[in-house]
Design a protein around this motif. Structure first.
Motif, mmCIF file in Angstrom:
data_model
loop_
_atom_site.group_PDB
_atom_site.id
_atom_site.type_symbol
_atom_site.label_atom_id
_atom_site.label_comp_id
_atom_site.label_asym_id
_atom_site.label_seq_id
_atom_site.Cartn_x
_atom_site.Cartn_y
_atom_site.Cartn_z
ATOM 1 N N ARG A 1 20.282 45.254 -31.475
ATOM 2 C CA ARG A 1 21.970 45.718 -31.240
ATOM 3 C C ARG A 1 22.125 46.726 -30.576
ATOM 4 N NH1 ARG A 1 21.868 40.521 -34.581
ATOM 5 N NH2 ARG A 1 22.268 42.472 -36.913
ATOM 6 N N LEU A 2 21.904 47.656 -31.540
ATOM 7 C CA LEU A 2 21.831 48.997 -31.407
ATOM 8 C C LEU A 2 21.366 49.376 -29.767
ATOM 9 C CD1 LEU A 2 21.468 50.562 -34.728
ATOM 10 C CD2 LEU A 2 23.484 50.416 -33.743
ATOM 11 N N GLY A 3 20.819 48.648 -28.868
ATOM 12 C CA GLY A 3 20.203 49.328 -27.695
ATOM 13 C C GLY A 3 18.589 50.125 -27.909
ATOM 14 N N MET A 4 18.104 50.450 -29.314
ATOM 15 C CA MET A 4 16.870 50.865 -29.470
ATOM 16 C C MET A 4 15.681 50.092 -28.574
ATOM 17 S SD MET A 4 17.873 52.393 -33.527
ATOM 18 C CE MET A 4 17.121 53.701 -33.309
ATOM 19 N N ALA A 5 14.915 51.466 -28.586
ATOM 20 C CA ALA A 5 13.793 50.995 -27.878
ATOM 21 C C ALA A 5 12.715 50.209 -29.160
ATOM 22 C CB ALA A 5 13.031 51.875 -26.566
ATOM 23 N N TYR B 1 15.644 57.706 -34.722
ATOM 24 C CA TYR B 1 14.714 57.015 -34.621
ATOM 25 C C TYR B 1 15.289 55.536 -35.993
ATOM 26 C CZ TYR B 1 11.653 59.355 -32.139
ATOM 27 O OH TYR B 1 10.995 60.205 -30.982
ATOM 28 N N ALA B 2 14.854 54.394 -35.774
ATOM 29 C CA ALA B 2 14.732 53.633 -37.002
ATOM 30 C C ALA B 2 13.552 52.667 -37.290
ATOM 31 C CB ALA B 2 16.235 52.697 -36.296
ATOM 32 N N VAL B 3 13.134 52.860 -38.804
ATOM 33 C CA VAL B 3 12.337 52.613 -39.185
ATOM 34 C C VAL B 3 11.686 51.135 -39.564
ATOM 35 C CG1 VAL B 3 10.574 54.488 -38.697
ATOM 36 C CG2 VAL B 3 11.211 53.400 -41.324
ATOM 37 N N VAL B 4 10.983 49.860 -39.388
ATOM 38 C CA VAL B 4 11.441 48.880 -40.148
ATOM 39 C C VAL B 4 10.209 48.203 -40.262
ATOM 40 C CG1 VAL B 4 12.952 46.346 -39.767
ATOM 41 C CG2 VAL B 4 13.942 48.826 -38.553
ATOM 42 N N ARG B 5 10.467 48.230 -41.759
ATOM 43 C CA ARG B 5 8.814 47.138 -42.257
ATOM 44 C C ARG B 5 9.043 45.983 -41.767
ATOM 45 N NH1 ARG B 5 5.883 48.140 -46.592
ATOM 46 N NH2 ARG B 5 6.893 49.736 -48.278
ATOM 47 N N SER C 1 9.008 50.665 -35.142
ATOM 48 C CA SER C 1 9.644 52.130 -35.233
ATOM 49 C C SER C 1 10.341 51.911 -33.858
ATOM 50 C CB SER C 1 8.676 53.603 -34.547
ATOM 51 O OG SER C 1 7.733 53.010 -33.914
ATOM 52 N N PHE C 2 12.065 52.756 -34.012
ATOM 53 C CA PHE C 2 12.757 51.867 -32.819
ATOM 54 C C PHE C 2 13.000 53.726 -32.263
ATOM 55 C CE2 PHE C 2 12.004 48.123 -34.321
ATOM 56 C CZ PHE C 2 12.044 47.488 -33.791
ATOM 57 N N ARG C 3 13.639 53.827 -31.250
ATOM 58 C CA ARG C 3 14.109 55.341 -30.357
ATOM 59 C C ARG C 3 14.952 55.435 -29.530
ATOM 60 N NH1 ARG C 3 13.965 57.887 -26.166
ATOM 61 N NH2 ARG C 3 14.135 59.676 -26.201
ATOM 62 N N MET C 4 16.474 55.760 -29.953
ATOM 63 C CA MET C 4 17.237 55.657 -28.496
ATOM 64 C C MET C 4 17.864 57.369 -29.012
ATOM 65 S SD MET C 4 21.730 54.734 -29.866
ATOM 66 C CE MET C 4 21.001 52.753 -29.793
ATOM 67 N N PRO D 1 16.900 63.137 -41.906
ATOM 68 C CA PRO D 1 15.724 63.562 -41.279
ATOM 69 C C PRO D 1 14.713 62.901 -41.531
ATOM 70 C CG PRO D 1 17.196 65.475 -42.046
ATOM 71 C CD PRO D 1 17.730 64.460 -42.776
ATOM 72 N N LEU D 2 13.565 62.680 -40.750
ATOM 73 C CA LEU D 2 12.559 61.746 -40.870
ATOM 74 C C LEU D 2 11.119 62.790 -42.086
ATOM 75 C CD1 LEU D 2 12.499 59.828 -37.988
ATOM 76 C CD2 LEU D 2 12.144 59.277 -39.562
ATOM 77 N N PRO D 3 10.835 61.878 -42.794
ATOM 78 C CA PRO D 3 9.835 63.333 -43.457
ATOM 79 C C PRO D 3 9.056 64.000 -43.286
ATOM 80 C CG PRO D 3 9.460 61.322 -44.066
ATOM 81 C CD PRO D 3 10.638 60.981 -43.124
ATOM 82 N N ASN D 4 8.780 64.797 -41.488
ATOM 83 C CA ASN D 4 7.683 65.447 -40.777
ATOM 84 C C ASN D 4 7.802 66.529 -40.788
ATOM 85 O OD1 ASN D 4 9.288 64.844 -38.827
ATOM 86 N ND2 ASN D 4 7.968 63.322 -37.543
ATOM 87 N N GLY D 5 9.193 67.241 -41.339
ATOM 88 C CA GLY D 5 10.025 68.344 -40.870
ATOM 89 C C GLY D 5 9.622 68.793 -39.265
ATOM 90 N N THR D 6 9.984 67.791 -38.342
ATOM 91 C CA THR D 6 10.242 68.015 -36.525
ATOM 92 C C THR D 6 11.617 68.150 -36.408
ATOM 93 O OG1 THR D 6 9.755 65.681 -35.710
ATOM 94 C CG2 THR D 6 7.748 67.404 -36.505
ATOM 95 N N GLY D 7 12.259 67.280 -37.332
ATOM 96 C CA GLY D 7 13.303 67.346 -37.252
ATOM 97 C C GLY D 7 13.387 66.277 -35.832
ATOM 98 N N GLU D 8 13.201 65.393 -36.730
ATOM 99 C CA GLU D 8 13.532 64.125 -35.744
ATOM 100 C C GLU D 8 13.903 62.966 -37.234
ATOM 101 O OE1 GLU D 8 9.695 62.651 -33.561
ATOM 102 O OE2 GLU D 8 9.401 63.299 -35.145
#
Length: 173
Positions: A148-152, A132-136, A167-170, A88-95
């Motif tokens: 390559r994963l197809g994340m937007a 989601y993915a987060v990248v520096r 940030s990226f999302r699939m 889980p991402l650290p925002n408590g939203t379940g993302e």
């Protein structure tokens, strides 16, 4: 304990085996890896930190079996190439985010993409609507994995870690 497998990889829990501790230390003491991690990147200082990391990751997985930070082992050689994260991402939203940290000796073989794809598929099978993915910024290798994963790509944000990240999302199929 095995979490899932891909064609070339076994994704399993990190253990308190001395070999796992040594490999964690070897991975996270590399500046080439550590520079992309955390709000204030730093290399792992000593092998004692590896023990604490295994404990922390075990608590994450035991709290919800969908999530964890797992060892990615190459089936043919037995070498642990790195870590795949699904948590889980650290925002408590379940993302939820997928991530990867690999030793430089395992870069360029597609292990990050393959293990991350397995984690995402496992998450979607468990009913997650998106990942989601987060990248520096500047971490071109990881941004390439996202593509390559197809994340937007969603652009830069400080939403989750209070540091600017790409940030990226699939969405689930």
């Amino acid at each position: 304990m095995r979490i899932y497998e891909t064609d070339r990889l076994i994704v399993r829990e990190w253990t308190h085996d001395p070999d796992d501790h040594a490999r964690i230390f070897d991975i996270y003491s590399q500046w080439e890896v550590a520079r992309w991690l955390g709000a204030q990147p730093r290399v792992m200082a000593d092998a004692v930190e590896a023990v604490a990391v295994v404990d922390r990751w075990r608590v994450l997985h035991e709290g919800d079996r969908r999530f964890g930070c797992w060892a990615v082992q190459v089936r043919d050689t037995g070498t642990v190439a790195g870590t795949v994260l699904f948590k889980p991402l650290p925002n408590g939203t379940g993302e939820v985010e997928v991530g990867w940290h690999f030793h430089p000796d395992s870069w360029g073989y597609g292990y990050a993409t393959e293990s991350a794809r397995g984690a995402v598929e496992r998450g979607f099978a468990a009913g997650l609507p998106e990942v989601y993915a987060v990248v520096r910024p500047g971490n071109e290798r990881s941004m390439s994995v996202c593509r390559r994963l197809g994340m937007a790509p969603l652009g830069r944000t400080i939403r989750w870690y209070e540091v600017e990240l790409e940030s990226f999302r699939m969405a689930a199929p």
